[in-house]
Write a protein that holds these residues in place. Structure first.
Motif, PDB file in Angstrom:
ATOM      1  N   TYR A  78      59.414  44.611  53.120  1.00 13.99           N
ATOM      2  CA  TYR A  78      59.206  43.292  52.481  1.00 13.99           C
ATOM      3  C   TYR A  78      60.486  42.641  52.358  1.00 13.99           C
ATOM      4  O   TYR A  78      60.736  41.583  52.227  1.00 13.99           O
ATOM      5  N   TRP A 138      51.652  53.381  55.122  1.00 10.92           N
ATOM      6  CA  TRP A 138      50.386  53.521  55.617  1.00 10.92           C
ATOM      7  C   TRP A 138      50.254  55.021  56.463  1.00 10.92           C
ATOM      8  O   TRP A 138      51.086  55.632  56.809  1.00 10.92           O
ATOM      9  N   PRO A 160      45.244  42.757  44.160  1.00  8.98           N
ATOM     10  CA  PRO A 160      44.404  42.619  43.118  1.00  8.98           C
ATOM     11  C   PRO A 160      43.755  41.218  42.877  1.00  8.98           C
ATOM     12  O   PRO A 160      42.659  41.064  42.365  1.00  8.98           O
ATOM     13  N   MET A 211      43.251  39.207  45.189  1.00  6.82           N
ATOM     14  CA  MET A 211      42.502  38.632  46.486  1.00  6.82           C
ATOM     15  C   MET A 211      43.544  37.685  47.085  1.00  6.82           C
ATOM     16  O   MET A 211      42.937  36.800  47.618  1.00  6.82           O
ATOM     17  N   GLN A 212      44.646  37.968  46.981  1.00  4.21           N
ATOM     18  CA  GLN A 212      45.535  36.921  47.639  1.00  4.21           C
ATOM     19  C   GLN A 212      45.209  35.542  47.135  1.00  4.21           C
ATOM     20  O   GLN A 212      45.609  34.807  48.147  1.00  4.21           O
ATOM     21  N   ASN A 229      49.655  36.078  34.250  1.00  2.00           N
ATOM     22  CA  ASN A 229      49.029  37.378  34.898  1.00  2.00           C
ATOM     23  C   ASN A 229      48.937  38.499  34.003  1.00  2.00           C
ATOM     24  O   ASN A 229      47.987  39.401  34.180  1.00  2.00           O
TER      25      ASN A 229
HETATM   26  P1  NAD Z   1      47.711  39.399  45.097  1.00  2.00           P
HETATM   27  O1  NAD Z   1      46.377  39.563  45.420  1.00  2.00           O
HETATM   28  O2  NAD Z   1      48.674  39.919  44.000  1.00  2.00           O
HETATM   29  O3  NAD Z   1      47.951  37.754  45.222  1.00  2.00           O
HETATM   30  C1  NAD Z   1      48.924  36.961  44.925  1.00  2.00           C
HETATM   31  C2  NAD Z   1      48.827  35.458  45.334  1.00  2.00           C
HETATM   32  O4  NAD Z   1      47.925  34.879  44.307  1.00  2.00           O
HETATM   33  C3  NAD Z   1      50.240  34.965  45.153  1.00  2.00           C
HETATM   34  O5  NAD Z   1      51.005  34.726  46.283  1.00  2.00           O
HETATM   35  C4  NAD Z   1      49.789  33.465  44.589  1.00  2.00           C
HETATM   36  O6  NAD Z   1      49.554  32.556  45.562  1.00  2.00           O
HETATM   37  C5  NAD Z   1      48.373  33.648  43.811  1.00  2.00           C
HETATM   38  N1  NAD Z   1      48.582  33.698  42.559  1.00  2.00           N
HETATM   39  C6  NAD Z   1      48.978  34.666  41.519  1.00  2.00           C
HETATM   40  N2  NAD Z   1      48.941  34.606  40.370  1.00  2.00           N
HETATM   41  C7  NAD Z   1      48.212  33.332  40.338  1.00  2.00           C
HETATM   42  C8  NAD Z   1      47.999  32.651  39.270  1.00  2.00           C
HETATM   43  N3  NAD Z   1      48.010  33.013  37.995  1.00  2.00           N
HETATM   44  N4  NAD Z   1      47.369  31.364  39.468  1.00  2.00           N
HETATM   45  C9  NAD Z   1      47.374  30.895  40.801  1.00  2.00           C
HETATM   46  N5  NAD Z   1      47.523  31.683  41.842  1.00  2.00           N
HETATM   47  C10 NAD Z   1      48.037  32.857  41.614  1.00  2.00           C
HETATM   48  O7  NAD Z   1      48.302  39.583  46.634  1.00  2.00           O
HETATM   49  P2  NAD Z   1      49.334  40.382  47.195  1.00  2.00           P
HETATM   50  O8  NAD Z   1      50.866  40.163  47.143  1.00  2.00           O
HETATM   51  O9  NAD Z   1      48.837  40.863  48.539  1.00  2.00           O
HETATM   52  O10 NAD Z   1      49.226  41.866  46.482  1.00  2.00           O
HETATM   53  C11 NAD Z   1      49.981  42.263  45.396  1.00  2.00           C
HETATM   54  C12 NAD Z   1      50.980  43.103  45.623  1.00  2.00           C
HETATM   55  O11 NAD Z   1      50.554  44.425  46.225  1.00  2.00           O
HETATM   56  C13 NAD Z   1      52.150  42.856  46.860  1.00  2.00           C
HETATM   57  O12 NAD Z   1      52.787  41.756  46.329  1.00  2.00           O
HETATM   58  C14 NAD Z   1      52.546  44.066  47.047  1.00  2.00           C
HETATM   59  O13 NAD Z   1      53.469  44.702  46.003  1.00  2.00           O
HETATM   60  C15 NAD Z   1      51.665  45.249  47.029  1.00  2.00           C
HETATM   61  N6  NAD Z   1      50.916  45.346  48.250  1.00  2.00           N
HETATM   62  C16 NAD Z   1      50.808  46.340  48.930  1.00  2.00           C
HETATM   63  C17 NAD Z   1      50.097  46.684  50.397  1.00  2.00           C
HETATM   64  C18 NAD Z   1      50.251  48.227  50.773  1.00  2.00           C
HETATM   65  O14 NAD Z   1      50.128  48.203  52.015  1.00  2.00           O
HETATM   66  N7  NAD Z   1      50.768  49.050  49.995  1.00  2.00           N
HETATM   67  C19 NAD Z   1      49.715  45.890  50.833  1.00  2.00           C
HETATM   68  C20 NAD Z   1      49.783  44.584  50.232  1.00  2.00           C
HETATM   69  C21 NAD Z   1      50.271  44.294  49.224  1.00  2.00           C
END
Ligand code: NAD
Length: 273
Positions: free
Chosen positions: A51, A110, A188, A190-191, A239
């Motif tokens: 990151y 991974w 969690p 769904m990005q 959140n």
């Molecule tokens: P996420 O599912 O947490 O979604 C984040 C996105 O949702 C934000 O960028 C924002 O645009 C939106 N969002 C969040 N809160 C909101 C709100 N209240 N209202 C409107 N939009 C909102 O996505 P993520 O970042 O992929 O996953 C969470 C964390 O998981 C990452 O930051 C990271 O720390 C971890 N992660 C780990 C792996 C792994 O391979 N281990 C892969 C991906 C992510």
């Protein structure tokens, strides 16, 4: 309670709600996000060497005024650092960037075929040396765990996986539970796609909550540690505002039923290859 914890297999307590910081820029952006999260009561931050924001995360944790022992910090070894010696070096580099003496959780980011066994031995060494309080894996499917577990002196305490209503993987959840491996959700929300899900929107309307809060609540009621990401203060605060309502068993099952076996991120069987 936002700072509430669950015990891992070794007794270390993991706060079940944390802040994810993937794609948060190092420097001011990630520092602000971590500061706001700690102010809001979060006690768990999820970063990774890939990151490229460990410096900002560490600085914010160190300058927060929250005692170090009260904050749970996770980092992860990236794929091209896997192997025994290179993992030990990667861990040192992460700690140095973070400016911390120990980590709370270190994960294999991974599975990498032919390497993850040696990487795991390095994590066991770091754990035995007291440099990290818990060790685990990420993106390990059942067959990856079946390869790792017979060789392991210490079982992984956590498996961090893509988890949301399109990818529930109940068999993998059950397998992890049988082996004392805490399930943790990445992506969690769904990005961001959570806001387009009718079922979740309906539940949000029913409870007067946001769709993001519904999914965070679903994670917690399913016993899944969750790390929603945001760099906006209002979203970071909201959140985590999930402790004034409860989904019914039927509603939990209804969300489980949205499963489409569909990933938003890479497939652990084909990535990193
Ligand atoms: P996420 O599912 O947490 O979604 C984040 C996105 O949702 C934000 O960028 C924002 O645009 C939106 N969002 C969040 N809160 C909101 C709100 N209240 N209202 C409107 N939009 C909102 O996505 P993520 O970042 O992929 O996953 C969470 C964390 O998981 C990452 O930051 C990271 O720390 C971890 N992660 C780990 C792996 C792994 O391979 N281990 C892969 C991906 C992510």
């Amino acid at each position: 309670d936002i700072a509430g914890t669950w015990p891992l297999a070794n007794g270390v307590e993991i706060p079940y709600l944390g802040l994810g910081v993937w794609q948060a820029e190092d420097g001011a952006q990630v520092q602000q996000a971590v500061k706001w999260a700690l102010e809001a009561g979060y006690r768990h931050i999820d970063t990774a060497s890939i990151y490229k924001n460990e410096e900002g995360v560490g600085q914010a944790v160190r300058e927060s005024g929250v005692p170090r022992t009260d904050v749970f910090v996770t980092s992860k070894v990236w794929n091209n650092d896997q192997g025994y010696d290179s993992t030990l070096r990667a861990f040192d580099a992460s700690l140095k960037r973070l400016g911390l003496e120990t980590l709370d959780l270190y994960l294999i980011h991974w599975p990498v075929a032919g390497k993850s066994q040696d990487t795991w031995r390095a994590l066991e060494q770091l754990y035995a040396d007291g440099r990290v309080r818990a060790i685990g894996v990420s993106n390990f499917l059942q067959h990856h765990l079946e390869e790792l577990l017979p060789e392991a002196q210490v079982k992984p305490m956590v498996n961090q996986l893509e988890f949301h209503p399109w990818l529930v993987q109940p068999e993998l959840q059950a397998y992890c539970q049988q082996h004392g491996i805490q399930y943790q959700a990445w992506s969690p929300l769904m990005q961001g796609k959570v806001f387009e899900q009718d079922v979740v929107n309906d539940l949000a309307a029913k409870y007067g909550k946001s769709p993001a809060q519904i999914l965070v609540r679903w994670d917690l009621q399913r016993g899944v540690v969750t790390i929603p990401k945001s760099v906006k203060q209002a979203h970071i605060v909201s959140n985590a505002n999930v402790f004034d309502f409860e989904l019914t068993a039927d509603e939990l099952a209804y969300i489980d039923g949205l499963d489409r076996h569909e990933r938003l991120g890479p497939d652990p069987d084909t990535f990193p290859g």
